[in-house]
Design an enzyme around this catalytic site. Structure first.
Site, PDB file in Angstrom:
ATOM      1  N   TYR A   1       5.309 -27.453 -22.943  1.00  0.00           N
ATOM      2  CA  TYR A   1       3.882 -27.523 -23.309  1.00  0.00           C
ATOM      3  C   TYR A   1       3.194 -28.558 -22.430  1.00  0.00           C
ATOM      4  O   TYR A   1       3.739 -29.650 -22.210  1.00  0.00           O
ATOM      5  CB  TYR A   1       3.735 -27.964 -24.773  1.00  0.00           C
ATOM      6  CG  TYR A   1       3.188 -26.859 -25.639  1.00  0.00           C
ATOM      7  CD1 TYR A   1       2.009 -26.207 -25.291  1.00  0.00           C
ATOM      8  CD2 TYR A   1       3.850 -26.464 -26.792  1.00  0.00           C
ATOM      9  CE1 TYR A   1       1.510 -25.183 -26.083  1.00  0.00           C
ATOM     10  CE2 TYR A   1       3.353 -25.447 -27.589  1.00  0.00           C
ATOM     11  CZ  TYR A   1       2.179 -24.797 -27.219  1.00  0.00           C
ATOM     12  OH  TYR A   1       1.686 -23.794 -27.993  1.00  0.00           O
TER      13      TYR A   1
ATOM     14  N   GLU B   1      -0.671 -29.085 -22.443  1.00  0.00           N
ATOM     15  CA  GLU B   1      -2.131 -28.986 -22.635  1.00  0.00           C
ATOM     16  C   GLU B   1      -2.815 -30.121 -21.899  1.00  0.00           C
ATOM     17  O   GLU B   1      -2.360 -31.260 -21.928  1.00  0.00           O
ATOM     18  CB  GLU B   1      -2.459 -29.018 -24.125  1.00  0.00           C
ATOM     19  CG  GLU B   1      -2.093 -27.704 -24.793  1.00  0.00           C
ATOM     20  CD  GLU B   1      -2.414 -27.674 -26.278  1.00  0.00           C
ATOM     21  OE1 GLU B   1      -3.126 -28.566 -26.763  1.00  0.00           O
ATOM     22  OE2 GLU B   1      -1.929 -26.735 -26.938  1.00  0.00           O
TER      23      GLU B   1
ATOM     24  N   ASP C   1     -16.199 -12.328  -8.218  1.00  0.00           N
ATOM     25  CA  ASP C   1     -14.873 -11.981  -8.733  1.00  0.00           C
ATOM     26  C   ASP C   1     -14.126 -11.266  -7.606  1.00  0.00           C
ATOM     27  O   ASP C   1     -14.414 -10.114  -7.293  1.00  0.00           O
ATOM     28  CB  ASP C   1     -15.070 -11.061  -9.951  1.00  0.00           C
ATOM     29  CG  ASP C   1     -13.753 -10.547 -10.529  1.00  0.00           C
ATOM     30  OD1 ASP C   1     -12.711 -10.703  -9.872  1.00  0.00           O
ATOM     31  OD2 ASP C   1     -13.787  -9.978 -11.633  1.00  0.00           O
TER      32      ASP C   1
ATOM     33  N   THR D   1      -7.729 -12.794  -9.821  1.00  0.00           N
ATOM     34  CA  THR D   1      -6.387 -12.685 -10.376  1.00  0.00           C
ATOM     35  C   THR D   1      -5.455 -13.143  -9.254  1.00  0.00           C
ATOM     36  O   THR D   1      -5.862 -13.250  -8.102  1.00  0.00           O
ATOM     37  CB  THR D   1      -6.028 -11.236 -10.766  1.00  0.00           C
ATOM     38  OG1 THR D   1      -6.294 -10.385  -9.647  1.00  0.00           O
ATOM     39  CG2 THR D   1      -6.809 -10.768 -11.964  1.00  0.00           C
TER      40      THR D   1
ATOM     41  N   LYS E   1      -2.759  -9.276  -7.495  1.00  0.00           N
ATOM     42  CA  LYS E   1      -3.097  -8.009  -6.822  1.00  0.00           C
ATOM     43  C   LYS E   1      -2.760  -8.147  -5.333  1.00  0.00           C
ATOM     44  O   LYS E   1      -1.599  -8.344  -5.002  1.00  0.00           O
ATOM     45  CB  LYS E   1      -4.558  -7.666  -7.092  1.00  0.00           C
ATOM     46  CG  LYS E   1      -4.827  -7.414  -8.584  1.00  0.00           C
ATOM     47  CD  LYS E   1      -6.210  -6.908  -8.850  1.00  0.00           C
ATOM     48  CE  LYS E   1      -6.412  -6.572 -10.307  1.00  0.00           C
ATOM     49  NZ  LYS E   1      -7.091  -7.638 -11.061  1.00  0.00           N
TER      50      LYS E   1
ATOM     51  N   ARG F   1       1.399 -12.440 -12.379  1.00  0.00           N
ATOM     52  CA  ARG F   1       0.221 -12.021 -13.136  1.00  0.00           C
ATOM     53  C   ARG F   1      -0.518 -13.254 -13.655  1.00  0.00           C
ATOM     54  O   ARG F   1       0.085 -14.110 -14.313  1.00  0.00           O
ATOM     55  CB  ARG F   1       0.708 -11.186 -14.309  1.00  0.00           C
ATOM     56  CG  ARG F   1      -0.284 -10.316 -14.973  1.00  0.00           C
ATOM     57  CD  ARG F   1       0.463  -9.171 -15.611  1.00  0.00           C
ATOM     58  NE  ARG F   1       0.876  -8.261 -14.565  1.00  0.00           N
ATOM     59  CZ  ARG F   1       0.115  -7.281 -14.081  1.00  0.00           C
ATOM     60  NH1 ARG F   1      -1.102  -7.086 -14.573  1.00  0.00           N
ATOM     61  NH2 ARG F   1       0.544  -6.497 -13.127  1.00  0.00           N
TER      62      ARG F   1
HETATM   63  N1  DSN Z   1      -7.149  -3.835 -14.471  1.00  0.00           N
HETATM   64  C1  DSN Z   1      -7.517  -4.217 -13.130  1.00  0.00           C
HETATM   65  C2  DSN Z   1      -7.565  -3.074 -12.197  1.00  0.00           C
HETATM   66  O1  DSN Z   1      -6.755  -2.173 -12.337  1.00  0.00           O
HETATM   67  O2  DSN Z   1      -8.387  -3.065 -11.304  1.00  0.00           O
HETATM   68  C3  DSN Z   1      -8.761  -4.995 -13.095  1.00  0.00           C
HETATM   69  O3  DSN Z   1      -8.522  -6.223 -13.650  1.00  0.00           O
END
Ligand code: DSN
Length: 417
Positions: free
Chosen positions: A54, A56, A199, A225, A228, A234
Site C-alpha cells: 500500500y 497512498e 487524450d 493509457t 496501447k 494496462r
Molecule cells: N476501449 C478503448 C479502445 O478500444 O479504444 C478506449 O479506451
C-alpha cells in the site's frame, strides 16, 4: 520466464483458463487497435510482489511506512515518462485512461460545467461525454464530430465551443484514423477561454516516435493509457507543463478519486517506459504506421471502403455499408478464422451500436509480433475473402492465419506451463 506451475498446483480450473488465453493470443492475429503485447520484462514486473504494498500518497509523502522501494519505482516511472513526452509534471497513478480523464474533469471543473468532446459515434470515447458515462452525467457535454470526408470538422468545433462557452475542450479519439491538428484546437480553446485536454491514449507511442505531432506544447493537460501503442501494462497517466494544474491533478487522483496506487503496475510502467526510450521503439512505431498504410491499401485495392479513404496512423475503420455483412457478423466470422477485431459505428451511421456498419482494425499488436508489409497484404486479403465469401472463406482463412502466426511466434519459450 513466467512460471504458471504454482497456479496449476493450486487452481487447475483457473490454470486452464490462463493457458487457453495464452494459446488464443499466440494463434490469433490481433487487430484490435487498442491492444498490444507487453515485453517479457514488463509482464514479469506486472506480476511481482509489489502488488503487496500500500502506498497512498506520492513518493516521500505517503500515508504508510515501508514505501522506500516503491517510491523508487514510482520515481523511475515519472522521470522516464517526463523524458519520453518532454513534460514537467506526470502522475502515473491513474488506474486507467478513463480514470485519468475523469480525474482531469474533477480537478479543473465544477459539476455542470460545459465540456466540448468528440461524439462517441464519430470516434470519441465514452469519457468524452457519453450520456451513459459519469462524464456525461456530471458535466454538460456538447459534441463535435467529423464531416462527410471523415476528417474532424474544425469549424464545427469552433462554433459549438463558442455557442456553448465551453470551459474545457477535449481533443483525442478512440476510432479516428487521421492526424489531429492540436494547434487548431489550441487556437479555438484560446478564443473561447477554455482549457484544452488532449487524450492521446491511442497515439501515445506514435507521439513518442515523432510519427504524430505531440500535443504537449498546446494542451493544458494530456491524458493517456499506457497499454496501447505505448506497449506498457494496462493503466493511465496524466501529464502537464503547468505547475498549478499539476497540483490540482495530484489532488484529484489521490485522495480525490483513488486510494492505494497499484505499485506493481506503476513499476511495470517504469519498465515499459525504459523500453519506449530506445531507438528500437521508434523503429517499431514507424513500422506500425507503415503496416497500417499497407493494410489500408490492400483493403481498398480489393474494393473495400475505408472511412475517410485511408489512415494516417495505426488504425482504420472499414465501412461495410453495401457489403451485405454487418460489423457484428464480420467480427464473428473473423473470430472463427482466428482474426480478432471489433465492430464499430461508422460516423453518421444509423445502425445500432450493437450491430453497426463498421469494423475497427489496427496494427500495433501484429507489429509487436514482428509482422511487416508482406504479412499485412496476407491479412488484408484474408479480410477481403471473409467479407466477400463469408462462412465459405472461414476454413481457408484459418489455414492462412495459422501459417502466418507460426512464422511470428509470441512469448515462445517464455512460459513454463
Ligand atoms: N476501449 C478503448 C479502445 O478500444 O479504444 C478506449 O479506451
Amino acid at each position: 520466464m513466467i512460471d504458471l506451475r504454482p497456479v496449476k498446483d493450486s487452481d487447475l480450473e483457473l490454470y486452464e483458463v490462463l493457458v487457453k488465453e495464452l494459446k488464443r493470443q499466440q494463434e490469433n492475429v490481433e487487430l484490435i487497435a487498442s491492444e498490444n503485447f507487453v515485453s517479457l520484462p514488463t509482464l514479469t514486473v506486472a506480476g511481482t510482489h509489489l502488488t503487496n504494498k500500500y502506498a497512498e500518497g506520492y513518493p516521500d509523502k505517503r500515508y504508510y511506512g515501508g514505501c522506500v522501494y516503491v517510491d523508487m519505482a514510482e520515481n523511475l516511472a515519472r522521470e522516464r515518462a517526463k523524458k519520453l513526452f518532454n513534460v514537467k509534471y506526470v502522475n502515473v497513478q491513474p488506474h486507467s485512461g478513463s480514470s485519468a480523464n475523469i480525474q482531469v474533469y474533477f480537478s479543473l471543473l465544477n459539476n455542470g460545467d460545459t465540456i466540448l468532446g468528440m461524439d462517441l459515434a464519430h470516434g470519441g470515447h465514452l469519457t468524452h461525454g457519453s450520456p451513459v458515462n459519469l462524464s456525461g452525467k456530471n458535466y454538460n457535454f456538447v459534441s463535435y464530430g467529423v464531416g462527410e470526408d471523415g476528417y474532424i470538422d474544425y469549424e464545427q468545433v469552433e462554433r459549438v465551443a463558442t455557442e456553448n462557452k465551453a470551459k474545457l475542450i477535449v481533443a483525442g479519439a478512440s476510432a479516428y484514423p487521421r492526424a489531429i491538428d492540436f494547434k487548431k484546437f489550441r487556437e479555438i480553446a484560446d478564443k473561447v477561454g477554455a482549457y484544452l485536454m488532449v487524450d492521446i491514449a491511442h497515439i501515445a507511442g506514435l507521439i513518442v516516435a515523432g510519427e504524430h505531432e505531440s500535443p504537449v506544447d498546446y494542451a493544458d493537460v494530456v491524458t493517456t493509457t499506457t497499454h496501447k501503442t505505448l506497449r506498457g501494462p494496462r493503466g493511465g497517466m496524466i501529464m502537464t507543463n503547468n505547475e498549478e494544474v499539476a497540483k490540482l491533478i495530484n489532488k484529484a487522483v489521490f485522495p480525490g478519486t483513488q486510494g492505494g496506487p497499484l505499485m506493481h503496475i506503476i513499476a511495470a510502467k517504469a519498465m515499459a517506459f525504459k523500453e519506449a526510450l530506445t531507438d528500437e521503439f521508434k523503429e517499431y512505431q514507424k513500422q506500425i504506421v507503415k503496416n497500417a498504410s499497407v493494410l489500408a491499401k490492400t483493403l481498398m485495392d480489393g474494393g473495400i471502403k475505408l472511412f475517410s479513404n485511408g489512415t494516417d496512423n495505426h488504425l482504420m475503420l472499414i465501412d461495410l455499408r453495401g457489403t451485405g455483412v454487418s460489423g457484428k457478423e464480420l467480427e464473428h466470422l473473423l473470430d472463427e478464422a482466428h482474426i480478432t477485431a471489433n465492430k464499430n459505428s461508422i460516423p453518421n451511421d444509423d445502425a445500432s451500436p450493437f450491430n453497426p456498419n463498421g469494423l475497427r482494425i489496427g496494427t500495433p499488436a501484429v507489429t509487436t509480433r514482428g509482422m511487416k508489409e508482406d504479412a499485412m497484404k496476407i491479412i488484408g486479403n484474408c479480410i477481403i475473402d471473409i467479407i466477400k465469401n463469408k462462412e465459405e472463406a472461414v476454413e481457408r482463412v484459418s489455414k492462412a492465419i495459422k501459417e502466418l502466426t507460426e512464422q511470428y511466434p509470441l512469448y515462445k519459450d517464455d512460459f513454463i506451463l
